[in-house]
Design an enzyme around this catalytic site. Structure first.
Site, PDB file in Angstrom:
ATOM      1  N   SER A 103     -59.405 -39.568-153.249  1.00  0.00           N
ATOM      2  CA  SER A 103     -60.796 -39.461-153.701  1.00  0.00           C
ATOM      3  C   SER A 103     -61.290 -38.035-153.482  1.00  0.00           C
ATOM      4  O   SER A 103     -60.864 -37.349-152.548  1.00  0.00           O
ATOM      5  CB  SER A 103     -61.646 -40.423-152.866  1.00  0.00           C
ATOM      6  OG  SER A 103     -63.008 -40.089-152.958  1.00  0.00           O
ATOM      7  N   TYR A 114     -64.346 -43.477-144.795  1.00  0.00           N
ATOM      8  CA  TYR A 114     -63.593 -43.424-146.065  1.00  0.00           C
ATOM      9  C   TYR A 114     -63.148 -41.988-146.347  1.00  0.00           C
ATOM     10  O   TYR A 114     -61.997 -41.736-146.710  1.00  0.00           O
ATOM     11  CB  TYR A 114     -64.486 -43.971-147.180  1.00  0.00           C
ATOM     12  CG  TYR A 114     -63.865 -43.988-148.547  1.00  0.00           C
ATOM     13  CD1 TYR A 114     -62.958 -44.990-148.900  1.00  0.00           C
ATOM     14  CD2 TYR A 114     -64.193 -43.023-149.505  1.00  0.00           C
ATOM     15  CE1 TYR A 114     -62.402 -45.022-150.176  1.00  0.00           C
ATOM     16  CE2 TYR A 114     -63.643 -43.051-150.776  1.00  0.00           C
ATOM     17  CZ  TYR A 114     -62.747 -44.054-151.109  1.00  0.00           C
ATOM     18  OH  TYR A 114     -62.194 -44.087-152.367  1.00  0.00           O
TER      19      TYR A 114
END
Ligand code: NAD
Length: 244
Positions: free
Chosen positions: A141, A154
């Site tokens: 990501s 995350y």
């Protein structure tokens, strides 16, 4: 000639499911994993078998568990000896302030997004090194590079994934095994159903391409990356419509 095989974790929906279809279309035998939706995964795999004349194996279970990953690779050894391509795609997000995040959630996010990558790579590498060929693709990501407020765990997990990608690429290049990560921006999957219409519109305006990418667009890129020369390795490739 033996068909090439790919393991895709988190293949019941979103990017993983679209990747399964893309690799099936390319003639790969598939090993598909997901955590809960075993029945749906089996029926999806059946459709791909029929449409593309490939072999499939479904392994339902939690890739954050090292013991499960070891069992899955025992099944893989019986099915196709080992996989030529590993797509580490399974992932979860957690939105909230770090100071309010329970320790158990931190562990869950880190183990699902990062420890699973260690486990799958560890189990996949011996076959790849013996073949002197292999591809590892980590679905990462933008947040692993830039960090996101309220997504610290995350971001840390995806940042760890990016560093693991670069380190492992160096370790495995002498064995002709390619390791790259694809750092996604915003992809139109269940992971992003939390946005209301206004939030979605604002976010789309921020993205130069002007929209959330379809999972099929990422999937096509993951497939193409698996077909590139192994000299392309150790890269964190942004797939984000020019966002970051
Ligand atoms: P999704 O929520 O639609 O699908 C996630 C998949 O992972 C499901 O198949 C689920 O079964 C599986 N999964 C979750 N935990 C698991 C576990 N412990 N063991 C086995 N399988 C598990 O998500 P998505 O949007 O398709 O995301 C796929 C990957 O792409 C993730 O790694 C995610 O972090 C990454 N990503 C997504 C976006 C986005 O905007 N959607 C952006 C950047 C990165």
């Amino acid at each position: 000639m033996k068909r090439k095989s790919v393991l895709i974790t988190g293949a019941s929906r979103g990017i993983g499911r679209a990747a399964a279809a893309a690799f099936a279309k390319g003639g790969y035998d598939l090993v598909l994993n997901c955590i809960h939706s075993g029945k749906e995964l089996n029926s999806f795999a059946g459709k791909l078998r029929e449409e593309f004349g490939i072999q499939t194996l479904c392994c339902c279970g939690d890739v954050s568990s090292y013991a499960f990953v070891c069992r899955m690779f025992e099944e893989i050894a019986d099915f196709c000896k080992g996989v030529d391509v590993l797509v580490n795609n399974a992932g979860i997000s957690y939105i909230g302030l770090l100071e309010e995040m329970p320790y158990e959630e931190w562990e869950r996010v880190l183990h699902t997004n990062l420890t699973s990558v260690f486990s799958c790579c560890k189990c996949a590498i011996p076959y790849m090194v013996a073949q002197k060929a292999g591809r590892i693709i980590n679905v990462s990501s933008d947040w692993g590079v830039y960090g996101a407020s309220c997504e610290a765990a995350y971001s840390a997990a995806k940042g760890g994934m990016n560093a693991l990608t670069k380190a492992l690429a160096k370790e495995l290049a002498p064995s002709n095994v390619q390791v790259n990560a694809v750092a996604c921006g915003v992809i139109d999957t269940d992971m992003n159903t939390g946005f209301d219409e206004e939030e979605r519109r604002c976010l789309e305006e921020e993205i130069p391409a002007g929209y959330f990418a379809k999972p099929e667009e990422v999937a096509e890129f993951l497939y193409q990356l698996a077909e590139t020369p192994p000299y392309l390795t150790g890269q964190i490739i942004a797939f984000d419509g020019g966002w970051m």
